[in-house]
Write a protein that holds these residues in place. Structure first.
Motif, PDB file in Angstrom:
ATOM      1  N   ARG A 167       2.549   1.990  -3.528  1.00  0.00           N
ATOM      2  CA  ARG A 167       1.800   2.564  -4.416  1.00  0.00           C
ATOM      3  C   ARG A 167       1.250   3.991  -3.892  1.00  0.00           C
ATOM      4  NH1 ARG A 167      -0.938  -1.520  -7.171  1.00  0.00           N
ATOM      5  NH2 ARG A 167      -2.017  -0.191  -8.265  1.00  0.00           N
ATOM      6  N   PHE A 168       1.515   4.204  -2.684  1.00  0.00           N
ATOM      7  CA  PHE A 168       0.876   5.656  -2.052  1.00  0.00           C
ATOM      8  C   PHE A 168       2.074   6.454  -2.573  1.00  0.00           C
ATOM      9  CE2 PHE A 168       1.190   8.919   0.954  1.00  0.00           C
ATOM     10  CZ  PHE A 168       0.175   9.293   1.307  1.00  0.00           C
ATOM     11  N   VAL A 208      -2.843   4.369  -5.437  1.00  0.00           N
ATOM     12  CA  VAL A 208      -3.461   3.313  -4.840  1.00  0.00           C
ATOM     13  C   VAL A 208      -4.814   3.320  -5.584  1.00  0.00           C
ATOM     14  CG1 VAL A 208      -4.568   2.878  -2.647  1.00  0.00           C
ATOM     15  CG2 VAL A 208      -2.459   4.007  -2.404  1.00  0.00           C
ATOM     16  N   ASN A 210      -2.520   6.397   6.068  1.00  0.00           N
ATOM     17  CA  ASN A 210      -2.269   7.676   4.686  1.00  0.00           C
ATOM     18  C   ASN A 210      -1.651   8.890   5.524  1.00  0.00           C
ATOM     19  OD1 ASN A 210      -3.379   6.918   1.904  1.00  0.00           O
ATOM     20  ND2 ASN A 210      -4.694   5.649   3.562  1.00  0.00           N
ATOM     21  N   LEU A 269      -6.062  -2.403  -4.271  1.00  0.00           N
ATOM     22  CA  LEU A 269      -5.160  -2.385  -3.142  1.00  0.00           C
ATOM     23  C   LEU A 269      -5.837  -1.786  -1.857  1.00  0.00           C
ATOM     24  CD1 LEU A 269      -2.297  -2.854  -2.102  1.00  0.00           C
ATOM     25  CD2 LEU A 269      -1.771  -0.574  -3.072  1.00  0.00           C
ATOM     26  N   HIS A 270      -6.743  -0.955  -2.216  1.00  0.00           N
ATOM     27  CA  HIS A 270      -7.397  -0.419  -0.794  1.00  0.00           C
ATOM     28  C   HIS A 270      -8.135  -1.517  -0.137  1.00  0.00           C
ATOM     29  CE1 HIS A 270      -9.646   2.541   1.603  1.00  0.00           C
ATOM     30  NE2 HIS A 270     -10.522   1.848   1.462  1.00  0.00           N
ATOM     31  N   TYR A 313       0.906  -1.107   0.258  1.00  0.00           N
ATOM     32  CA  TYR A 313       0.031  -0.051   0.120  1.00  0.00           C
ATOM     33  C   TYR A 313       0.669   1.137   0.133  1.00  0.00           C
ATOM     34  CZ  TYR A 313      -4.001   2.973   1.226  1.00  0.00           C
ATOM     35  OH  TYR A 313      -4.979   4.069   1.021  1.00  0.00           O
TER      36      TYR A 313
END
Length: 191
Positions: A132-133, A138, A159, A142-143, A129
């Motif tokens: 990708r953040f 994202v 986040n 993935l979320h 995560y």
């Protein structure tokens, strides 16, 4: 050499000088970390603008403490952010914090060696995560994967923490902030 001069404690108003201390120096109740003792260059850099330093310390403290993550999860997020943002300064500092928190060096190496299959599923998902953040990518899939392990409040904390450290990574890189010691290394070769 840093692109801007580091603040000297004597340049800050006396009532603001403690902002340059590490968290464990500033709060005697805080957990002892290897960051204890002395002023880190990150704070000396931010100390060139006391209001920014003060705001950063407050925000950083909130996302550090109130994100809903365990110490190991928090350090997984920070180390993943540092690794994927390619900021040696953050990696170096937080390897030390992670080890002080009892994180296994093999778990740290799983991040930098991109061998997240060696991590528990929830931590591997956090690493994916955060990768990708950092990339700004994202997606829903993935979320949903991270939501299988964490509630919405904690996902927001992930986040906010990753965002805080990504912003700091870019600041450290743009201003070429120096490490205080030899870099621990992406493979912990100088630990």
């Amino acid at each position: 050499m840093a692109r801007i001069r580091y603040a000297d404690p004597s340049e800050l108003p006396p009532e603001k000088r403690d902002l340059l201390d590490t968290l464990s120096d500033a709060d005697p109740e805080a957990r002892d970390h290897s960051l204890e003792g002395g002023t880190l260059n990150v704070y000396r850099t931010l100390g060139r603008n006391v209001d920014v330093l003060e705001g950063f310390r407050e925000y950083g403290g909130v996302v550090w403490e109130a994100g809903g993550l365990s110490a190991h999860e928090r350090e997984t997020v920070i180390l993943s952010t540092a690794y994927y943002a390619e900021t040696a300064y953050e990696w170096h500092q937080h390897v030390r914090v992670a080890l002080d928190e009892g994180m296994d060096p093999e778990a740290i190496l799983a991040i930098s060696r991109e061998e997240t299959d060696r991590l528990p599923a929830d931590r591997a998902t956090l690493v994916a995560y955060v990768e990708r953040f950092v990339e700004g990518d994202v997606d829903d899939d993935l979320h949903e994967q991270v939501a299988a392990h964490y509630d919405e409040e904690t996902i927001l904390g992930v986040n906010a923490l990753a965002g805080c450290y990504l912003g700091l990574a870019r600041l450290l890189q743009a201003l070429d902030v120096d490490l205080e010691q030899e870099f621990v290394g992406w493979d912990l070769e100088n630990l």
